[in-house]
Motif scaffolding. Structure first.
Motif: not given
Length: 106
Positions: A95-96, A88-89, A56, A92-93, A52-53, A49
């Motif tokens: 993806q987590y 994106y948020l 991003f 990300t959730n 990924g950040n 993650i």
């Protein structure tokens, strides 16, 4: 002023829920996991993650550079960036959760 108060109250509510409902005793990074296997999974997920950040942020810089050439108003420019950050948020959730289930099968 109002948003600051809402955020501070939200943080206190989050800490209350963590302590009372989820029985979290400490906030020391990855030390909340109960065993070595879960710690390894959490570290893998966290590393993926964070990469990924980073990508991003690089992509967001490119998007900002491109959007500056379209002559958007300040409000429209902010709305586009805010929409991208919210998407994106959400990503990300998802993806987590996906990464955790993927690494948990190993």
């Amino acid at each position: 002023m109002g948003l600051d108060l809402v955020l501070v109250i939200g943080i206190f509510i989050m800490f209350w829920v963590l302590q009372r409902r989820l029985d979290v005793k400490s906030y020391k990074g990855l030390y909340w996991v109960s065993d070595e296997r879960e710690r390894e999974i959490a570290l893998k997920v966290h590393s993926a993650i964070m990469m990924g950040n980073t990508y991003f942020l690089y992509g967001l810089l490119v998007v900002i550079f491109l959007l500056m050439n379209f002559g958007l108003s300040t409000q429209r420019f902010g709305q586009v960036l805010l929409g991208l950050v919210w998407l994106y948020l959400l990503f990300t959730n998802v993806q987590y959760l996906w990464l955790w289930t993927r690494y948990d099968q190993d």
